[in-house]
Design an enzyme around this catalytic site. Sequence first.
Site, PDB file in Angstrom:
ATOM      1  N   GLY A 191       4.554   0.766  -7.076  1.00  0.00           N
ATOM      2  CA  GLY A 191       4.273   0.444  -5.495  1.00  0.00           C
ATOM      3  C   GLY A 191       2.727   0.294  -5.563  1.00  0.00           C
ATOM      4  CB  SER A 192       0.832   0.309  -2.519  1.00  0.00           C
ATOM      5  OG  SER A 192       1.171   1.424  -1.845  1.00  0.00           O
ATOM      6  N   PRO A 193      -1.345   1.079  -5.144  1.00  0.00           N
ATOM      7  CG  PRO A 193      -3.287  -0.043  -5.836  1.00  0.00           C
ATOM      8  CD  PRO A 193      -2.107  -0.182  -5.075  1.00  0.00           C
ATOM      9  NE  ARG A 194      -0.770   3.201   2.224  1.00  0.00           N
ATOM     10  CZ  ARG A 194       0.227   3.818   2.485  1.00  0.00           C
ATOM     11  NH1 ARG A 194      -0.098   5.371   2.933  1.00  0.00           N
ATOM     12  NH2 ARG A 194       1.595   3.625   2.758  1.00  0.00           N
ATOM     13  CB  VAL A 195       2.373   4.923  -2.045  1.00  0.00           C
ATOM     14  CG1 VAL A 195       3.404   5.704  -2.121  1.00  0.00           C
ATOM     15  CG2 VAL A 195       2.505   4.140  -0.578  1.00  0.00           C
ATOM     16  N   GLY A 196       0.331   5.243  -4.702  1.00  0.00           N
ATOM     17  CA  GLY A 196       0.155   5.895  -6.248  1.00  0.00           C
ATOM     18  C   GLY A 196      -0.628   7.184  -6.079  1.00  0.00           C
ATOM     19  CD  GLU A 213       4.030  -0.045 -14.814  1.00  0.00           C
ATOM     20  OE1 GLU A 213       3.239  -0.908 -14.490  1.00  0.00           O
ATOM     21  OE2 GLU A 213       4.237   0.117 -16.088  1.00  0.00           O
ATOM     22  CB  CYS A 247       2.658  -6.346  -9.061  1.00  0.00           C
ATOM     23  SG  CYS A 247       3.583  -6.420 -10.342  1.00  0.00           S
TER      24      CYS A 247
END
Length: 467
Positions: A191-196, A213, A247
């Site tokens: 998913g996104s870096p924010r949620v990562g 990822e 992505c």
Amino acid sequence: MKLDNLIERFKAQQKNQYQVAATGWKQRVKKLHALQQAIEKTYRKPLQDALLADFGKPTIETDLTEIYQVVKEIKHAKKQLRHWMAARKVPTPSALLGTTSWYRYEPKGVCLIISPWNFPVNLTFGPLVAAIAAGNAAILKPSEMTPHTTAVMGQIIADLFPENEVALVEGGIEVSTALLALPFHHIFFTGSPRVGKIVMKAAAEHLSSVTLELGGKSPCIVDETADIKGAAKKIAWGKFLNSGQICITPDYLLVQESVADRLGQALEKQVRSFFGPQPIASHSYARIVNNSHFKRLVNHLEDALDKGAVLSFGGTYEADSRYMAPTLLRKVPETATLMQEEIFGPLLPMVTYRNTEEAIQYINAREKALSLYIFSKNRKSTNHILKQTRAGSSCVNTNLLQYSNHHLPFGGVNNSGIGKSHGIYGFKEFSNQRAVLKQTFPTAMELLFPPYNSFKQRVANITLRWF
Ligand code: NAD
């Protein structure tokens, strides 16, 4: 789903994990084979229909970018699993003569797989293949944004696995948050870096290992030596496939000034050849996944145009069908949101540069990319760019294809990800490398057991010097 049910499922998997782990390669191959049959045969059409309903994904693209990718992973794992699972002997240092050492991959235990919406089948079942191959129990939490596809995947999992081995749970942030509070042994998040970052913080609470990822802005360099027509064809494919919701799609172009006009024209021609003069009428062009992503992209476009960007082609959209035309923008100011956030849609900004060092500086001033692409016939400058920049993966004179070679590790670096997937790399991610040393004869080390004396000091000196 009731949160109590989640905890029950998790506990059932915790209880069952050693039975799942005790399976040999033949049993795991059988499970993988059943998954392959379900995806390739029984559920191929339902998956195609579900993806069409979720975001107008053309059927051929479902075959190639979802079903084929997972089936390919399964076939590779089936062939290699016996070898991957075998114990590996390692050499013995002379000071440890009298012992033998080896390691083997043992399952992590109970794993959580959280996936995004843009390739829901591939990014949910791909990691699952690795989790099964490695002998784990797993809970899958696909994205709430592709409900039709999630429902079919849930059916597949319910058909093939008992819940105490593999379970799929539906839901959004609330369910995801509840799952992240549980002490999973490994979390595989795409998913996104924010949620990562949220996932990694939650994992820290239990010291769960993570594979992240993630995404970000992937640059695509085109220099003056490149085959412009060929580059345009591949970039138009790589950027507008799945309507740019990929992505590893080229997020923005970095083009050498002298070929910028030619590339712009070649891209426009190529887009027409792929999708016709009215891409909205094309059956080969996907839609934006939902209204909120559609609005986000319209805002990016309007913000860029307001701030002085020049529209080369495209720029049209239709809210009802969530259609956004393949679009090329030039002279996009750095302050535009398009240049600051991952685009994840069919908007392609072109930035120009004069020399290679300038392009490298532009890239290195930003977060490390998931992918970096180079179109060039100049081998020296290509190698220089590869050496002087950082990215999870790269292609030279093409794009996206690195994802399809399961012999290559796939993943990002720092902001674009942690850990790798595909083939043996995914198998390792879901495994613990268990080291074993077995003593058969007395070792020289025993000469150094207490009590210490001057003789033992001399033995220690010899050991330091010679072993
Ligand atoms: P996302 O991060 O918004 O959501 C991914 C998953 O996390 C979903 O299942 C969602 O339900 C869950 N989630 C969302 N917010 C959460 C929260 N606050 N707490 C816990 N869970 C939460 O990503 P997305 O919009 O589904 O996908 C797009 C992003 O994924 C892009 O950044 C893209 O680059 C990235 N991506 C990366 C890869 C890769 O392989 N590296 C592949 C596809 C997509």
